[in-house]
Design a protein around this motif. Sequence first.
Motif, PDB file in Angstrom:
ATOM      1  N   ARG A  52      -3.384  51.197 -16.636  1.00 19.98           N
ATOM      2  CA  ARG A  52      -4.168  51.865 -17.587  1.00 19.98           C
ATOM      3  C   ARG A  52      -3.403  52.531 -18.641  1.00 19.98           C
ATOM      4  O   ARG A  52      -3.616  52.558 -19.524  1.00 19.98           O
ATOM      5  N   LEU A  53      -2.081  52.943 -18.191  1.00 22.47           N
ATOM      6  CA  LEU A  53      -1.250  53.615 -19.189  1.00 22.47           C
ATOM      7  C   LEU A  53      -0.696  52.602 -20.158  1.00 22.47           C
ATOM      8  O   LEU A  53      -0.522  52.795 -21.320  1.00 22.47           O
ATOM      9  N   ASP A  64       8.083  41.048 -14.635  1.00 22.27           N
ATOM     10  CA  ASP A  64       7.939  41.495 -13.382  1.00 22.27           C
ATOM     11  C   ASP A  64       9.134  42.168 -12.488  1.00 22.27           C
ATOM     12  O   ASP A  64      10.156  41.418 -12.501  1.00 22.27           O
ATOM     13  N   PHE A  65       9.112  43.709 -12.414  1.00 19.08           N
ATOM     14  CA  PHE A  65      10.412  44.098 -12.062  1.00 19.08           C
ATOM     15  C   PHE A  65      10.790  43.513 -10.752  1.00 19.08           C
ATOM     16  O   PHE A  65      11.906  44.043 -10.219  1.00 19.08           O
ATOM     17  N   SER A  95      -1.222  45.656 -17.858  1.00 21.94           N
ATOM     18  CA  SER A  95      -2.336  45.405 -17.172  1.00 21.94           C
ATOM     19  C   SER A  95      -2.591  47.011 -16.287  1.00 21.94           C
ATOM     20  O   SER A  95      -4.033  46.938 -16.133  1.00 21.94           O
ATOM     21  N   SER A 133       3.432  42.224 -15.049  1.00 21.18           N
ATOM     22  CA  SER A 133       4.076  41.502 -14.134  1.00 21.18           C
ATOM     23  C   SER A 133       3.252  40.439 -13.557  1.00 21.18           C
ATOM     24  O   SER A 133       3.740  39.713 -12.736  1.00 21.18           O
ATOM     25  N   GLY A 188       5.572  52.704  -9.752  1.00 23.81           N
ATOM     26  CA  GLY A 188       5.792  53.735  -8.518  1.00 23.81           C
ATOM     27  C   GLY A 188       4.870  53.462  -7.392  1.00 23.81           C
ATOM     28  O   GLY A 188       4.797  54.060  -6.619  1.00 23.81           O
ATOM     29  N   TYR A 189       3.750  52.398  -7.519  1.00 17.24           N
ATOM     30  CA  TYR A 189       3.248  52.331  -6.336  1.00 17.24           C
ATOM     31  C   TYR A 189       3.718  51.515  -5.361  1.00 17.24           C
ATOM     32  O   TYR A 189       3.314  50.244  -5.082  1.00 17.24           O
ATOM     33  N   SER A 228       6.753  53.219 -15.558  1.00 18.54           N
ATOM     34  CA  SER A 228       7.280  53.264 -13.993  1.00 18.54           C
ATOM     35  C   SER A 228       6.338  52.303 -13.296  1.00 18.54           C
ATOM     36  O   SER A 228       4.983  52.166 -13.706  1.00 18.54           O
ATOM     37  N   TYR A 261      -2.282  63.079 -13.658  1.00 23.99           N
ATOM     38  CA  TYR A 261      -3.360  62.746 -14.186  1.00 23.99           C
ATOM     39  C   TYR A 261      -4.427  63.622 -13.929  1.00 23.99           C
ATOM     40  O   TYR A 261      -4.736  63.945 -12.855  1.00 23.99           O
ATOM     41  N   ARG A 287      -4.884  60.884 -19.233  1.00 25.96           N
ATOM     42  CA  ARG A 287      -3.939  59.727 -19.364  1.00 25.96           C
ATOM     43  C   ARG A 287      -3.914  59.248 -20.728  1.00 25.96           C
ATOM     44  O   ARG A 287      -2.872  58.813 -21.483  1.00 25.96           O
ATOM     45  N   GLY A 339       3.979  46.733 -17.943  1.00 23.74           N
ATOM     46  CA  GLY A 339       2.949  47.462 -17.310  1.00 23.74           C
ATOM     47  C   GLY A 339       1.577  47.307 -18.156  1.00 23.74           C
ATOM     48  O   GLY A 339       0.759  48.263 -17.801  1.00 23.74           O
TER      49      GLY A 339
HETATM   50  N1  LIG Z   1       1.314  60.996 -13.614  1.00 24.89           N
HETATM   51  C1  LIG Z   1       0.407  60.752 -12.813  1.00 24.89           C
HETATM   52  O1  LIG Z   1      -0.339  61.433 -12.264  1.00 24.89           O
HETATM   53  C2  LIG Z   1       0.611  59.449 -12.141  1.00 24.89           C
HETATM   54  C3  LIG Z   1      -0.054  59.041 -11.065  1.00 24.89           C
HETATM   55  C4  LIG Z   1       0.222  57.649 -10.427  1.00 24.89           C
HETATM   56  C5  LIG Z   1       0.883  56.828 -10.958  1.00 24.89           C
HETATM   57  N2  LIG Z   1       1.699  57.255 -12.007  1.00 24.89           N
HETATM   58  C6  LIG Z   1       2.833  56.388 -12.446  1.00 24.89           C
HETATM   59  O2  LIG Z   1       2.363  56.028 -13.730  1.00 24.89           O
HETATM   60  C7  LIG Z   1       2.539  54.586 -13.818  1.00 24.89           C
HETATM   61  C8  LIG Z   1       1.680  54.112 -14.612  1.00 24.89           C
HETATM   62  O3  LIG Z   1       0.265  54.521 -14.209  1.00 24.89           O
HETATM   63  P1  LIG Z   1      -1.129  53.705 -14.490  1.00 24.89           P
HETATM   64  O4  LIG Z   1      -2.042  54.871 -14.476  1.00 24.89           O
HETATM   65  O5  LIG Z   1      -1.072  52.807 -15.575  1.00 24.89           O
HETATM   66  O6  LIG Z   1      -1.353  52.951 -13.244  1.00 24.89           O
HETATM   67  P2  LIG Z   1      -2.074  51.659 -12.938  1.00 24.89           P
HETATM   68  O7  LIG Z   1      -2.989  51.361 -13.762  1.00 24.89           O
HETATM   69  O8  LIG Z   1      -2.452  51.441 -11.646  1.00 24.89           O
HETATM   70  O9  LIG Z   1      -1.108  50.472 -13.176  1.00 24.89           O
HETATM   71  C9  LIG Z   1      -0.201  50.265 -12.405  1.00 24.89           C
HETATM   72  C10 LIG Z   1       1.271  49.813 -13.016  1.00 24.89           C
HETATM   73  O10 LIG Z   1       2.364  49.433 -12.199  1.00 24.89           O
HETATM   74  C11 LIG Z   1       2.936  48.250 -12.879  1.00 24.89           C
HETATM   75  N3  LIG Z   1       3.492  47.475 -11.914  1.00 24.89           N
HETATM   76  C12 LIG Z   1       3.225  47.103 -10.648  1.00 24.89           C
HETATM   77  N4  LIG Z   1       4.230  46.430  -9.932  1.00 24.89           N
HETATM   78  C13 LIG Z   1       4.904  45.976 -10.983  1.00 24.89           C
HETATM   79  C14 LIG Z   1       6.087  45.158 -11.005  1.00 24.89           C
HETATM   80  N5  LIG Z   1       6.366  44.418  -9.897  1.00 24.89           N
HETATM   81  N6  LIG Z   1       6.661  44.981 -12.376  1.00 24.89           N
HETATM   82  C15 LIG Z   1       6.117  45.556 -13.407  1.00 24.89           C
HETATM   83  N7  LIG Z   1       5.142  46.343 -13.433  1.00 24.89           N
HETATM   84  C16 LIG Z   1       4.597  46.605 -12.246  1.00 24.89           C
HETATM   85  C17 LIG Z   1       1.610  47.555 -13.333  1.00 24.89           C
HETATM   86  O11 LIG Z   1       2.090  47.000 -14.414  1.00 24.89           O
HETATM   87  P3  LIG Z   1       1.686  45.073 -14.770  1.00 24.89           P
HETATM   88  O12 LIG Z   1       0.613  45.102 -15.884  1.00 24.89           O
HETATM   89  O13 LIG Z   1       2.993  44.439 -14.902  1.00 24.89           O
HETATM   90  O14 LIG Z   1       1.246  44.720 -13.384  1.00 24.89           O
HETATM   91  C18 LIG Z   1       0.873  48.710 -14.079  1.00 24.89           C
HETATM   92  O15 LIG Z   1       1.371  49.164 -15.278  1.00 24.89           O
HETATM   93  C19 LIG Z   1       2.199  54.147 -12.280  1.00 24.89           C
HETATM   94  O16 LIG Z   1       2.564  52.787 -12.096  1.00 24.89           O
HETATM   95  C20 LIG Z   1       3.138  55.285 -11.577  1.00 24.89           C
HETATM   96  O17 LIG Z   1       4.416  54.851 -11.566  1.00 24.89           O
HETATM   97  C21 LIG Z   1       1.597  58.468 -12.519  1.00 24.89           C
END
Ligand SMILES: NC(=O)c1ccc[n+]([C@@H]2O[C@H](COP(=O)([O-])OP(=O)(O)OC[C@H]3O[C@@H](n4cnc5c(N)ncnc54)[C@H](OP(=O)(O)O)[C@@H]3O)[C@@H](O)[C@H]2O)c1
Length: 302
Positions: free
Chosen positions: A10-11, A43-44, A8, A31, A66-67, A64, A132, A167, A6
């Motif tokens: 932000r985490l 790509d999950f 691309s 992905s 999770g979206y 994760s 977050y 984050r 993941g």
């Molecule tokens: N703690 C919180 O408040 C909170 C809030 C919202 C979400 N989350 C969870 O934390 C995760 C990371 O947060 P973030 O801030 O980095 O979200 P983000 O910037 O929106 O990034 C979304 C993430 O989902 C991944 N993803 C989407 N489809 C995928 C797939 N088919 N295979 C592999 N990866 C896939 C993306 O990875 P790719 O680079 O592979 O596309 C990316 O790492 C989220 O995906 C969500 O599960 C936590």
Amino acid sequence: MILVTGVSGRLGGAVLAGLRAAGGLATAGASSSGDGATARLADFDRPETLAPAFAGVDVLVFVSAGYAEDDVVLARHGAVVRAATAAGVRHVIYTSLAGSGERLTIALAHRWTEARLAEAPFDVTVLRNGLYAEIPAGLAMAGAAAAAAGGVFTAPLGDGRLSVVARDDLAAVAVRVAAEAQADLASGASGASGAPGASGRHVGRTYELEGVEAVGGRELAEALAEALGRPVQYRPVPLGEARAALTGLEPYQAGHTMSTFSNIGAGLLEGRGGHLTAFLDAPRPVRGLVVASVQSALAGQR
Ligand SMILES: NC(=O)c1ccc[n+]([C@@H]2O[C@H](COP(=O)([O-])OP(=O)(O)OC[C@H]3O[C@@H](n4cnc5c(N)ncnc54)[C@H](OP(=O)(O)O)[C@@H]3O)[C@@H](O)[C@H]2O)c1
């Protein structure tokens, strides 16, 4: 080798950057495009990409994805666990959800994934990430125009508050845990290395990374007042009114959003401490992040 999924996002992007800045050999998994030539396609939703992505990986930082609806997330995360098992990954670090979020609708997929990881043959560390700081910052930004015009900030939070964390602080913890897990494997200190009775520092550990600062409607009104330079009062609105006003969301997002509001109003999202300060001397102050987000949104509108 450490692989971060993941990147691309932000985490994941911040974890990869942190590992590389610390001089570690970290590989990007994405992905889609990722960061170009150095990224492995992971790509999950396409499990066939995961065997080559995980080949030769010692430590997998599993961010994760999770979206999506729960059935999609479960299928994604199940595919990761099966592929990591088949590839012989030695230690998986999973970014999960903090304990105070137990009753959120998003908790289902996280706890299901934790259970699948617990059954797997590799070492596991669960990073139970707090919510977050962007969540309350987003609420404040959404209410900024009305607060500027009428001095009132409305939100469906009742008297509840939620503990949130930057984050970047969560990324910093993941960087440290991944680097130490890799070092423990390299030195033979980890159980997965085959050394009898050995155990790495983070093997089998679940870290609760709740934010240490809680914010609610009043704190957000104060942040808005600071950003706008005028008095702002908080006025809670009923959940039904908030639900009727939701627009522009995917259907699954509406459910998760309402669940978050309900949990805040019920006082369930205020953390009771955890491991964050064991990793970070000084977590980033959340109120400052909220004020800065509102100020930057207002500057963008001018
Ligand atoms: N703690 C919180 O408040 C909170 C809030 C919202 C979400 N989350 C969870 O934390 C995760 C990371 O947060 P973030 O801030 O980095 O979200 P983000 O910037 O929106 O990034 C979304 C993430 O989902 C991944 N993803 C989407 N489809 C995928 C797939 N088919 N295979 C592999 N990866 C896939 C993306 O990875 P790719 O680079 O592979 O596309 C990316 O790492 C989220 O995906 C969500 O599960 C936590």
